[in-house]
Design an enzyme around this catalytic site. Structure first.
Site, PDB file in Angstrom:
ATOM      1  N   CYS A  96       0.816  -1.231   0.000  1.00  0.00           N
ATOM      2  CA  CYS A  96       0.000   0.000   0.000  1.00  0.00           C
ATOM      3  C   CYS A  96       0.840   1.267   0.000  1.00  0.00           C
ATOM      4  O   CYS A  96       0.321   2.357  -0.252  1.00  0.00           O
ATOM      5  CB  CYS A  96      -0.920   0.007   1.207  1.00  0.00           C
ATOM      6  SG  CYS A  96      -1.869  -1.494   1.354  1.00  0.00           S
ATOM      7  N   HIS A 236      -3.943   6.580   3.153  1.00  0.00           N
ATOM      8  CA  HIS A 236      -4.255   5.296   2.527  1.00  0.00           C
ATOM      9  C   HIS A 236      -5.647   4.874   2.987  1.00  0.00           C
ATOM     10  O   HIS A 236      -5.966   4.936   4.176  1.00  0.00           O
ATOM     11  CB  HIS A 236      -3.205   4.261   2.944  1.00  0.00           C
ATOM     12  CG  HIS A 236      -3.558   2.867   2.541  1.00  0.00           C
ATOM     13  ND1 HIS A 236      -4.021   2.556   1.284  1.00  0.00           N
ATOM     14  CD2 HIS A 236      -3.534   1.697   3.233  1.00  0.00           C
ATOM     15  CE1 HIS A 236      -4.250   1.259   1.218  1.00  0.00           C
ATOM     16  NE2 HIS A 236      -3.978   0.715   2.385  1.00  0.00           N
ATOM     17  N   ASN A 266     -10.087  -1.011  -0.054  1.00  0.00           N
ATOM     18  CA  ASN A 266      -8.625  -0.861   0.028  1.00  0.00           C
ATOM     19  C   ASN A 266      -8.027  -1.255  -1.326  1.00  0.00           C
ATOM     20  O   ASN A 266      -8.126  -2.416  -1.730  1.00  0.00           O
ATOM     21  CB  ASN A 266      -8.108  -1.769   1.152  1.00  0.00           C
ATOM     22  CG  ASN A 266      -6.607  -1.705   1.329  1.00  0.00           C
ATOM     23  OD1 ASN A 266      -5.888  -1.205   0.466  1.00  0.00           O
ATOM     24  ND2 ASN A 266      -6.124  -2.231   2.438  1.00  0.00           N
TER      25      ASN A 266
HETATM   26  N1  ACO Z   1     -17.788 -10.441   8.342  1.00  0.00           N
HETATM   27  C1  ACO Z   1     -18.173 -10.819   9.556  1.00  0.00           C
HETATM   28  N2  ACO Z   1     -17.286 -11.143  10.531  1.00  0.00           N
HETATM   29  C2  ACO Z   1     -15.993 -11.041  10.243  1.00  0.00           C
HETATM   30  C3  ACO Z   1     -15.526 -10.645   8.965  1.00  0.00           C
HETATM   31  C4  ACO Z   1     -16.487 -10.339   7.984  1.00  0.00           C
HETATM   32  N3  ACO Z   1     -16.160  -9.934   6.753  1.00  0.00           N
HETATM   33  N4  ACO Z   1     -14.181 -10.634   8.969  1.00  0.00           N
HETATM   34  C5  ACO Z   1     -13.791 -11.013  10.203  1.00  0.00           C
HETATM   35  N5  ACO Z   1     -14.878 -11.266  10.963  1.00  0.00           N
HETATM   36  C6  ACO Z   1     -14.933 -11.709  12.354  1.00  0.00           C
HETATM   37  C7  ACO Z   1     -13.672 -12.420  12.765  1.00  0.00           C
HETATM   38  O1  ACO Z   1     -13.742 -13.780  12.385  1.00  0.00           O
HETATM   39  C8  ACO Z   1     -13.697 -12.230  14.268  1.00  0.00           C
HETATM   40  O2  ACO Z   1     -14.592 -13.202  14.788  1.00  0.00           O
HETATM   41  P1  ACO Z   1     -14.245 -13.983  16.172  1.00  0.00           P
HETATM   42  O3  ACO Z   1     -14.140 -12.896  17.196  1.00  0.00           O
HETATM   43  O4  ACO Z   1     -15.409 -14.882  16.329  1.00  0.00           O
HETATM   44  O5  ACO Z   1     -12.931 -14.640  15.889  1.00  0.00           O
HETATM   45  C9  ACO Z   1     -14.370 -10.869  14.444  1.00  0.00           C
HETATM   46  O6  ACO Z   1     -14.998 -10.571  13.200  1.00  0.00           O
HETATM   47  C10 ACO Z   1     -13.406  -9.746  14.804  1.00  0.00           C
HETATM   48  O7  ACO Z   1     -12.283  -9.778  13.968  1.00  0.00           O
HETATM   49  P2  ACO Z   1     -11.148  -8.689  14.088  1.00  0.00           P
HETATM   50  O8  ACO Z   1     -10.040  -9.067  13.172  1.00  0.00           O
HETATM   51  O9  ACO Z   1     -10.816  -8.461  15.521  1.00  0.00           O
HETATM   52  O10 ACO Z   1     -11.916  -7.385  13.559  1.00  0.00           O
HETATM   53  P3  ACO Z   1     -11.397  -5.907  13.514  1.00  0.00           P
HETATM   54  O11 ACO Z   1     -12.289  -5.044  14.303  1.00  0.00           O
HETATM   55  O12 ACO Z   1      -9.914  -5.807  13.784  1.00  0.00           O
HETATM   56  O13 ACO Z   1     -11.616  -5.523  11.975  1.00  0.00           O
HETATM   57  C11 ACO Z   1     -10.298  -5.398   9.962  1.00  0.00           C
HETATM   58  C12 ACO Z   1     -10.999  -6.299  10.973  1.00  0.00           C
HETATM   59  C13 ACO Z   1     -11.337  -4.591   9.252  1.00  0.00           C
HETATM   60  C14 ACO Z   1      -9.548  -6.265   8.960  1.00  0.00           C
HETATM   61  C15 ACO Z   1      -9.311  -4.438  10.676  1.00  0.00           C
HETATM   62  O14 ACO Z   1      -8.530  -5.176  11.581  1.00  0.00           O
HETATM   63  C16 ACO Z   1      -8.399  -3.713   9.732  1.00  0.00           C
HETATM   64  O15 ACO Z   1      -8.805  -2.873   8.943  1.00  0.00           O
HETATM   65  N6  ACO Z   1      -7.070  -3.947   9.824  1.00  0.00           N
HETATM   66  C17 ACO Z   1      -6.061  -3.211   9.077  1.00  0.00           C
HETATM   67  C18 ACO Z   1      -6.038  -3.570   7.613  1.00  0.00           C
HETATM   68  C19 ACO Z   1      -4.917  -2.776   6.921  1.00  0.00           C
HETATM   69  O16 ACO Z   1      -4.752  -1.599   7.155  1.00  0.00           O
HETATM   70  N7  ACO Z   1      -4.119  -3.439   6.116  1.00  0.00           N
HETATM   71  C20 ACO Z   1      -2.939  -2.780   5.575  1.00  0.00           C
HETATM   72  C21 ACO Z   1      -3.004  -2.497   4.171  1.00  0.00           C
HETATM   73  S1  ACO Z   1      -3.471  -3.854   3.144  1.00  0.00           S
HETATM   74  C22 ACO Z   1      -2.127  -4.213   2.086  1.00  0.00           C
HETATM   75  O17 ACO Z   1      -0.999  -3.949   2.356  1.00  0.00           O
HETATM   76  C23 ACO Z   1      -2.444  -4.957   0.819  1.00  0.00           C
END
Ligand code: ACO
Length: 309
Positions: A96, A236, A266
């Site tokens: 990214c 980003h 993203n």
């Molecule tokens: N729908 C429903 N539930 C989901 C989904 C979905 N699409 N995805 C995950 N869950 C569930 C998980 O399984 C988990 O369930 P559990 O508690 O029963 O295990 C629960 O939701 C919580 O998961 P978390 O990972 O804690 O959720 P979080 O609030 O952290 O949000 C997210 C997830 C959106 C991915 C967030 O962590 C995020 O944006 N992270 C950063 C991403 C990023 O910036 N990446 C860098 C750039 S990407 C690149 O370089 C290509």
């Protein structure tokens, strides 16, 4: 693809996706459209806007993690399709942060007098490396391209400061384990998603907020400015909550932040140039404005660039 489309293929909901990420839609390239095709579409518009003759482009830098081929670089394919006769072309693999890294390299080329005009592109066909069976990742990503022509200026305008940093020890938080030389495809490879994007979202989230803020403050400081001098922040577009945390720590109001994650998801290295272009075409950037761009991605790697427009 809308959130409703994802409700049909994985166990998710519009409510979960919007509340956790702010994403409602993403764009997916048609079959047969390559990364270089998207890069060329963006670059043509940048060239038109800059009114830059093709023979004046000295270098093409493409930020991408979804190249057309493993060899040659996508930048070389773009050069051939655009017909830039005098350019060197290469890719910057920085997830990214690819566009920010491209800007940093372009600035160094220009400030050292190596080159005068550099085309910097952020482009991703993330749909080609997304595991559509993994709800943790598939709802996040989209395809896009953005491009800029970076040139020297004698009026104090241009890229004032940049900052880049990596933490390779955290690479397994966001990676594609299979398909490289360490874990190559073998004849008996059975599809398990390990050749697609795999992410520990919550851990990436924590590092992203901390390091995007650090990078932002560093480039502001290096340019001899204060956060209150920033006219527009172009972060980003990974997640609305990350952007909001950054905004609060910088102490800027929401009207100074470009936000389009809702529409595109993203798009990795394309996200910053896409948002920059939308803001520019919407008339949100005026001459002499200070524009802060900041990104974070798999590597892990992060960076920022501060531009006087
Ligand atoms: N729908 C429903 N539930 C989901 C989904 C979905 N699409 N995805 C995950 N869950 C569930 C998980 O399984 C988990 O369930 P559990 O508690 O029963 O295990 C629960 O939701 C919580 O998961 P978390 O990972 O804690 O959720 P979080 O609030 O952290 O949000 C997210 C997830 C959106 C991915 C967030 O962590 C995020 O944006 N992270 C950063 C991403 C990023 O910036 N990446 C860098 C750039 S990407 C690149 O370089 C290509």
């Amino acid at each position: 693809m809308t959130n409703a489309d994802f409700e049909k293929i994985v166990d998710t909901s519009d409510e979960w996706i919007v509340s956790r990420t702010g994403i409602r839609e993403r764009r997916i390239a048609d079959n047969g459209i390559s990364t270089s095709d998207m890069a060329v579409a963006a670059l043509r518009q940048a060239i038109d806007m800059a009114q830059c003759p093709h023979d004046e482009i000295d270098a093409i830098i493409v930020g991408t993690i979804t190249p057309d081929y493993r060899l040659p670089s996508t930048a070389c394919v773009v050069q051939e399709k655009m017909g830039f006769p005098n350019a060197v072309a290469f890719d910057a693999l920085a997830a990214c942060t690819g566009f920010i890294n491209g800007l940093s390299i372009a600035r160094a080329f220009i400030e050292t007098g190596t080159y005068k005009k550099v085309a910097v592109i952020g482009v991703e066909r993330l749909s080609s490396i997304t595991n559509y069976k993994d709800r943790n990742t598939c709802v996040l990503f989209g395809d896009a391209a953005g491009a800029a022509i970076v040139a020297g200026d004698t009026n104090g305008r241009g890229i004032l400061s940049t900052f880049m940093k990596s933490a390779g020890n955290l690479r397994e938080l966001l990676w594609m384990p299979t398909g490289g030389t360490l874990n190559p495809y073998t004849a008996d490879f059975t599809y398990d998603g390990s050749d697609k994007l795999t992410m520990n979202g919550s851990e990436v989230f924590k590092v992203a907020v901390r390091q995007m803020c650090d990078a932002a403050f560093r480039v502001i400081d290096k340019a001899g400015l204060e956060p209150s001098d920033i006219s527009l922040v172009i972060p980003h577009q990974a997640n609305m909550r990350i952007i909001d945390a950054l905004r609060k720590r910088l102490g800027v109001t929401m009207d100074k932040v470009v936000l389009n994650v809702e529409k595109y998801g993203n798009t990795s290295s394309a996200s910053v140039p896409l948002a920059l272009d939308e803001a520019n075409r919407a008339g949100r950037i005026k001459p002499d404005d200070h524009v802060l761009m900041v990104a974070f991605g798999g590597g892990l790697i992060w960076g920022a660039a501060l531009v006087r427009w």
